[in-house]
Scaffold this motif. Structure first.
Motif, PDB file in Angstrom:
ATOM      1  N   ASP A 117      49.433  61.899  17.575  1.00 60.24           N
ATOM      2  CA  ASP A 117      48.148  61.234  17.432  1.00 60.24           C
ATOM      3  C   ASP A 117      47.336  61.511  18.701  1.00 60.24           C
ATOM      4  O   ASP A 117      47.748  61.132  19.811  1.00 60.24           O
ATOM      5  CB  ASP A 117      48.359  59.727  17.252  1.00 60.24           C
ATOM      6  CG  ASP A 117      47.053  58.999  17.130  1.00 60.24           C
ATOM      7  OD1 ASP A 117      46.454  59.030  16.034  1.00 60.24           O
ATOM      8  OD2 ASP A 117      46.603  58.422  18.153  1.00 60.24           O
ATOM      9  N   LEU A 118      46.201  62.169  18.564  1.00 59.05           N
ATOM     10  CA  LEU A 118      45.418  62.605  19.725  1.00 59.05           C
ATOM     11  C   LEU A 118      44.796  61.439  20.494  1.00 59.05           C
ATOM     12  O   LEU A 118      44.676  61.513  21.722  1.00 59.05           O
ATOM     13  CB  LEU A 118      44.349  63.607  19.303  1.00 59.05           C
ATOM     14  CG  LEU A 118      44.894  64.927  18.743  1.00 59.05           C
ATOM     15  CD1 LEU A 118      43.754  65.868  18.395  1.00 59.05           C
ATOM     16  CD2 LEU A 118      45.867  65.589  19.714  1.00 59.05           C
ATOM     17  N   ASP A 119      44.429  60.371  19.823  1.00 64.04           N
ATOM     18  CA  ASP A 119      43.894  59.202  20.530  1.00 64.04           C
ATOM     19  C   ASP A 119      44.970  58.575  21.422  1.00 64.04           C
ATOM     20  O   ASP A 119      44.694  58.156  22.545  1.00 64.04           O
ATOM     21  CB  ASP A 119      43.350  58.165  19.553  1.00 64.04           C
ATOM     22  CG  ASP A 119      42.069  58.620  18.863  1.00 64.04           C
ATOM     23  OD1 ASP A 119      41.345  59.471  19.440  1.00 64.04           O
ATOM     24  OD2 ASP A 119      41.795  58.133  17.751  1.00 64.04           O
ATOM     25  N   THR A 120      46.188  58.525  20.906  1.00 62.17           N
ATOM     26  CA  THR A 120      47.298  57.981  21.690  1.00 62.17           C
ATOM     27  C   THR A 120      47.618  58.905  22.861  1.00 62.17           C
ATOM     28  O   THR A 120      47.874  58.433  23.977  1.00 62.17           O
ATOM     29  CB  THR A 120      48.543  57.783  20.797  1.00 62.17           C
ATOM     30  OG1 THR A 120      48.200  56.912  19.713  1.00 62.17           O
ATOM     31  CG2 THR A 120      49.695  57.185  21.583  1.00 62.17           C
ATOM     32  N   LEU A 121      47.574  60.205  22.631  1.00 60.52           N
ATOM     33  CA  LEU A 121      47.802  61.151  23.720  1.00 60.52           C
ATOM     34  C   LEU A 121      46.739  60.977  24.800  1.00 60.52           C
ATOM     35  O   LEU A 121      47.052  60.949  25.993  1.00 60.52           O
ATOM     36  CB  LEU A 121      47.819  62.588  23.199  1.00 60.52           C
ATOM     37  CG  LEU A 121      48.067  63.663  24.257  1.00 60.52           C
ATOM     38  CD1 LEU A 121      49.402  63.453  24.964  1.00 60.52           C
ATOM     39  CD2 LEU A 121      48.007  65.047  23.611  1.00 60.52           C
ATOM     40  N   GLN A 122      45.492  60.830  24.404  1.00 60.07           N
ATOM     41  CA  GLN A 122      44.425  60.615  25.389  1.00 60.07           C
ATOM     42  C   GLN A 122      44.680  59.324  26.168  1.00 60.07           C
ATOM     43  O   GLN A 122      44.479  59.281  27.378  1.00 60.07           O
ATOM     44  CB  GLN A 122      43.056  60.568  24.715  1.00 60.07           C
ATOM     45  CG  GLN A 122      41.898  60.451  25.708  1.00 60.07           C
ATOM     46  CD  GLN A 122      41.702  61.706  26.534  1.00 60.07           C
ATOM     47  OE1 GLN A 122      41.407  62.754  25.981  1.00 60.07           O
ATOM     48  NE2 GLN A 122      41.868  61.607  27.851  1.00 60.07           N
ATOM     49  N   ALA A 123      45.136  58.289  25.494  1.00 53.91           N
ATOM     50  CA  ALA A 123      45.435  57.022  26.175  1.00 53.91           C
ATOM     51  C   ALA A 123      46.552  57.205  27.200  1.00 53.91           C
ATOM     52  O   ALA A 123      46.484  56.645  28.305  1.00 53.91           O
ATOM     53  CB  ALA A 123      45.805  55.941  25.151  1.00 53.91           C
ATOM     54  N   LEU A 124      47.574  57.979  26.863  1.00 57.36           N
ATOM     55  CA  LEU A 124      48.656  58.258  27.820  1.00 57.36           C
ATOM     56  C   LEU A 124      48.138  59.012  29.033  1.00 57.36           C
ATOM     57  O   LEU A 124      48.505  58.709  30.178  1.00 57.36           O
ATOM     58  CB  LEU A 124      49.779  59.059  27.145  1.00 57.36           C
ATOM     59  CG  LEU A 124      50.715  58.273  26.252  1.00 57.36           C
ATOM     60  CD1 LEU A 124      51.542  59.225  25.381  1.00 57.36           C
ATOM     61  CD2 LEU A 124      51.635  57.397  27.103  1.00 57.36           C
ATOM     62  N   ILE A 125      47.289  59.994  28.803  1.00 52.48           N
ATOM     63  CA  ILE A 125      46.707  60.756  29.910  1.00 52.48           C
ATOM     64  C   ILE A 125      45.851  59.832  30.772  1.00 52.48           C
ATOM     65  O   ILE A 125      45.952  59.845  32.007  1.00 52.48           O
ATOM     66  CB  ILE A 125      45.896  61.952  29.366  1.00 52.48           C
ATOM     67  CG1 ILE A 125      46.826  62.974  28.696  1.00 52.48           C
ATOM     68  CG2 ILE A 125      45.087  62.605  30.491  1.00 52.48           C
ATOM     69  CD1 ILE A 125      46.108  64.041  27.879  1.00 52.48           C
ATOM     70  N   ASP A 126      45.019  59.013  30.137  1.00 55.05           N
ATOM     71  CA  ASP A 126      44.163  58.079  30.874  1.00 55.05           C
ATOM     72  C   ASP A 126      44.999  57.106  31.709  1.00 55.05           C
ATOM     73  O   ASP A 126      44.665  56.835  32.875  1.00 55.05           O
ATOM     74  CB  ASP A 126      43.265  57.297  29.919  1.00 55.05           C
ATOM     75  CG  ASP A 126      42.215  58.155  29.234  1.00 55.05           C
ATOM     76  OD1 ASP A 126      41.946  59.291  29.677  1.00 55.05           O
ATOM     77  OD2 ASP A 126      41.659  57.677  28.218  1.00 55.05           O
ATOM     78  N   CYS A 127      46.075  56.587  31.143  1.00 53.38           N
ATOM     79  CA  CYS A 127      46.957  55.669  31.870  1.00 53.38           C
ATOM     80  C   CYS A 127      47.568  56.356  33.085  1.00 53.38           C
ATOM     81  O   CYS A 127      47.702  55.757  34.155  1.00 53.38           O
ATOM     82  CB  CYS A 127      48.070  55.145  30.959  1.00 53.38           C
ATOM     83  SG  CYS A 127      47.527  53.934  29.747  1.00 53.38           S
TER      84      CYS A 127
END
Length: 139
Positions: A117-127
């Motif tokens: 899931d790309l939104d979840t991946l972006q959230a991991l990167i942001d974190c």
């Protein structure tokens, strides 16, 4: 450990990515955009095969201070490897939503972006970027 072998180079990120197969290159370009958005930094090559964004300082066991990318990735033979600091101990909920992946200490291994899931991946990167804010080197 006297000096790190993996350091920033003047090599071209776009030339490095152009050497990848079509699907892997498309995945890398998508991750590149995600990491640029999270860091506000341009991509740079670290060594021969890591694309890194931003820098943070850490002190090694020999008490020397080194620099390393805040986040980065490398299209390895078997996986697209994402380097996310400081790791995944606090990210179980996000990892549960991510999709097909494996993890190491600070490495996230993906076969292809279509598996996650790309939104979840972006959230991991942001974190990851947020977690490194105090150690970040501003240039």
């Amino acid at each position: 450990m006297s000096e790190l072998k993996t350091r920033p180079t003047a090599a071209s990120v776009s030339e490095f990515l152009a050497q990848q197969g079509d699907q892997r290159r498309a995945d890398c370009e998508a991750v590149l955009r995600m990491m640029e958005a999270a860091t506000g930094e341009r991509a740079e090559m670290w060594g021969a095969a890591i694309v890194g964004f931003g820098r943070y300082a850490y002190t090694g066991s020999n008490r020397k201070t080194f620099e390393w990318p805040i986040v980065g990735f490398s299209p390895r033979k078997n996986d697209l490897t994402l380097y996310l600091m400081p790791g995944f101990e606090q990210r179980a909920e996000l990892l549960g939503k991510l999709g097909r992946h494996k993890t190491g200490k600070s490495c996230l291994y993906l076969k292809k972006l279509a598996d996650v899931d790309l939104d979840t991946l972006q959230a991991l990167i942001d974190c990851s970027v947020d977690a490194m804010a105090l150690q970040r080197i501003r240039r």
